[in-house]
Design an enzyme around this catalytic site. Sequence first.
Site, PDB file in Angstrom:
ATOM      1  N   ASP A 157      44.364  38.182  37.754  1.00  0.00           N
ATOM      2  CA  ASP A 157      44.196  38.957  36.719  1.00  0.00           C
ATOM      3  C   ASP A 157      45.410  39.948  36.841  1.00  0.00           C
ATOM      4  O   ASP A 157      45.822  40.337  37.874  1.00  0.00           O
ATOM      5  CB  ASP A 157      43.015  39.789  36.340  1.00  0.00           C
ATOM      6  CG  ASP A 157      41.682  38.757  35.994  1.00  0.00           C
ATOM      7  OD1 ASP A 157      42.099  37.860  35.521  1.00  0.00           O
ATOM      8  OD2 ASP A 157      40.630  39.196  36.235  1.00  0.00           O
ATOM      9  N   LYS A 158      45.712  40.628  35.656  1.00  0.00           N
ATOM     10  CA  LYS A 158      46.914  41.464  35.580  1.00  0.00           C
ATOM     11  C   LYS A 158      46.799  42.752  36.892  1.00  0.00           C
ATOM     12  O   LYS A 158      47.762  43.000  37.630  1.00  0.00           O
ATOM     13  CB  LYS A 158      47.038  42.292  34.447  1.00  0.00           C
ATOM     14  CG  LYS A 158      48.104  43.299  34.217  1.00  0.00           C
ATOM     15  CD  LYS A 158      48.132  44.091  32.929  1.00  0.00           C
ATOM     16  CE  LYS A 158      49.087  45.200  32.816  1.00  0.00           C
ATOM     17  NZ  LYS A 158      49.285  45.874  31.494  1.00  0.00           N
TER      18      LYS A 158
END
EC number: 5.4.99.-
Length: 327
Positions: A156-157
């Site tokens: 995830d970011k």
Amino acid sequence: MIDQIIDEVTDSDPYQELLVTADGVAEGTLGVRLDKWLAEQLPELSRSRCQKLIESGQVQRNGLVCQDKNLILKTGDRLVVNIPELIPLDVVAQNIPLDILYEDEQLIIINKPAGLVVHPGPGHPDGTVVNALLAHCPDLAGIGGVQRPGIVHRLDKDTTGAMVVAKTELALHNLQVQLKEKTARRLYWGIVYGSPKEIQGTVNLPVGRHPGDRQKMGIVPVEKGGREAVTHWRLLERIGNHSWLEFQLETGRTHQIRVHSKQMGHPLVGDNLYTSPGSVNVNLPGQALHAHQLSLIHPVSGEIITAIAPMPAHFEKLLVYLRQRIP
């Protein structure tokens, strides 16, 4: 045992002819799906690439175009496969610094920082891991033939840590199989709210798109679109009203650890998507989740490769702050 015959007119000819034969197998079905057989016979191509070739009409069976990847092959079937040159990706190479943990001619393992999206998408046309990789490895543009060249798995970011990227089709296919067959080992550190009663455990609950919020994932029954998701965890340290946990992924669903930790009643600190914002007086970029160790089998040498991603500064600061708060 299945054999193959491959005739190539020239080295540059994109067509390959394969004859399905079998030793000790009676005339009739071999019970092997077309896409699976092609991926086995052409190890330089990933299974997804083989499926795309089939679906786009690049495979002929006994002189007729075959677009059914589920077709069961029979002894004597003659397949002609057209493997066209990959269209260059419409993704620009950008000179974004990479923290490289391991690299050779087959793969690269990076330590992804928080705030860096893995691949281009809505809202993130550039400035991603893929853009950085294309500048570092120009040949990566053709791997996989999709907008995510060489990407084996994602973070995830705002999740930091070890992430592997394939540099060849052979490595891409091999690493995808390792994740599917659970021979690759992925360990994460997370700091959560609360303190679990047990010191270790397993969450085995299917994860799918949240029915009420498309930005979120949730616990969704398989019959309603959820996919198997298994997360093992163990307690590393109790820190007052918080805990430092280690997670081991058996599967790799989107937001899996974030969803499973919330289901445990111990959501990740800083994960404002899955819990109400809480103040810890530490400037966190997002959820306190770090992929600290990745172990896999090298696609060519067969050796075990283990990459360790050092604890990021914000994670360490959070641990120090929480320990100082204990009376």
